[in-house]
Enzyme design. Structure first.
Site, PDB file in Angstrom:
ATOM      1  N   GLU A  81       0.816  -1.215   0.000  1.00 36.14           N
ATOM      2  CA  GLU A  81       0.000   0.000   0.000  1.00 36.14           C
ATOM      3  C   GLU A  81       0.856   1.275   0.000  1.00 36.14           C
ATOM      4  OE1 GLU A  81      -3.075   0.309  -0.464  1.00 36.14           O
ATOM      5  OE2 GLU A  81      -3.700   2.240   0.340  1.00 36.14           O
ATOM      6  N   ASP A  82       1.888   1.298   0.805  1.00 29.62           N
ATOM      7  CA  ASP A  82       2.586   2.567   1.084  1.00 29.62           C
ATOM      8  C   ASP A  82       4.003   2.692   0.543  1.00 29.62           C
ATOM      9  OD1 ASP A  82       0.359   3.425   2.478  1.00 29.62           O
ATOM     10  OD2 ASP A  82       1.098   2.721   4.412  1.00 29.62           O
TER      11      ASP A  82
END
Ligand code: MN
Length: 383
Positions: A81-82
């Site tokens: 996700e990041d």
């Protein structure tokens, strides 16, 4: 590498070795190093390095004593996700099963939060079924949310309320459905803190004011029970506690009562070795204190839908203060505290039942279905 962080990681490693001495430590370290490198330069709202969060989540997952893949996935749960890291990167380094877990958590993170109450649980149930062929995804996600709630003070007031509402409406009920009482309580209490700060503080302060009196009372009851059990030659553990803030809050508001009028503020647990002893202990408790009519519940012969088992009774001591006593075996206790996570551990010990197989999924599906009609949204109805 930051010394503080290495220390935090080493604590995690030690914690896991405590329940799984055979774990591949090198693989675990590789996961830590990979997560550390991937999140390099990122910071949490508190200003701390981001990596603190995935390690903390892995520590909560380790408290549930889940398997190595779950721990590694927890360490890596935010990399897709990041960070630039991809599914393939994770799969190549740590295997397909870890990558699937991380991807599953990522999907839940992106989940669209709907506010229409009636649709919510249904949506949620569908999403959980569709997305998590593997219940470990949800367990890791719950641990992720728990750590975020623990550190919510650094977020903006709007974000605090948003996340708290979502936690109260989605994550706490899931934890409940999965029978994970301990986590459920903490999720509820941390959410309440932001959803009704005044109500929360009031109860907290009242409890604090009375804590000396509470402790004296609990100690005296605990001693009485322990002494009687010794007389009866029953081996047991006795614990006492004041109920958690949200459950008090709910009682105060639904029954319109002050803290002093709440019927059972205290709960005691007597943990014994087997089922017949549970009933023996119940007899002793009713002999020692006056049972309150209509408050006895036998969840051993009729377990709750989430698998919870215990004998419950409310009694009144000589001081005139009512309290609840819960009597159960150690195994029932583990199930009560850790729910499905305990069930898995048990299964793992029983044979080489693989986690996350269709069979386990089926079990979870039944569990979720059997409860779809119960408590649609307690919090909303409370307000
Ligand atoms: Mn996270």
């Amino acid at each position: 590498m930051d010394e503080q962080i290495v220390k935090q990681y080493e604590a995690l490693e030690k914690q896991i070795l405590g329940y799984n001495p055979g774990i591949d430590v090198q693989r675990l370290r590789d996961a830590f190093t990979f997560a550390y490198g991937s999140h390099d330069g990122q910071k949490r709202k508190s200003g701390e390095p981001y990596i603190i969060h995935p390690i903390a989540v892995a520590q909560i997952v380790a408290e549930l004593e889940l398997d190595p893949d779950s721990i590694i996935a927890a360490l890596l749960h935010d990399v897709i996700e990041d960070t630039p890291a991809t599914y393939e990167d994770v799969a190549k380094r740590f295997g397909e099963s870890v990558a699937i877990l991380v991807e599953g958590v990522t999907k839940l993170t992106r989940m669209q939060y709907v506010t229409k109450e009636e649709e919510q649980m249904e949506n949620l149930r569908k999403m959980l079924m569709a997305m998590s062929r593997d219940i470990r995804v949800i367990l890791i996600k719950i641990c992720d949310r728990l750590h975020n709630m623990r550190t919510m003070e650094y977020q903006s007031p709007q974000k605090q309320r948003e996340k708290s509402r979502e936690t109260m409406e989605i994550y706490a009920p899931i934890a409940h459905r999965l029978g994970m009482q301990r986590i459920k309580w903490e999720l509820e209490d941390t959410s309440l803190r932001y959803l009704d700060p005044i109500g929360y503080q009031e109860i907290n302060q009242e409890l604090k004011k009375r804590s000396a009196a509470h402790e004296a009372f609990m100690e005296s009851v605990q001693e009485k029970i322990t002494a009687r059990m010794a007389e009866e030659k029953v081996e047991c553990k006795v614990y006492g506690r004041v109920k958690h803030v949200y459950s008090i809050y709910r009682k105060m508001y639904t029954q319109n009562k002050t803290l002093d009028e709440i019927f059972d503020l205290y709960a005691f647990r007597v943990i014994v070795s087997d089922v017949p002893t549970c009933y023996n202990v119940l007899g002793c408790i009713h002999d020692m204190f006056n049972p309150v009519l209509g408050r006895f519940k036998d969840y051993i012969s009729t377990p709750k839908p989430n698998g919870y088992q215990s004998l419950h009774t409310t009694v009144i001591g000589r001081e005139g203060i009512p309290f609840e006593v819960q009597i159960r075996t150690q195994e029932m206790h583990n199930t009560a505290e850790y729910g499905i996570a305990a069930h898995w551990k048990y299964k793992q010990g029983m044979g080489n039942q693989k986690l996350g197989t269709e069979e386990t999924f089926e079990w979870v599906r039944k569990l979720l279905e059997s409860q779809q009609d119960t408590d649609p949204d307690e919090f909303i109805s409370t307000l």
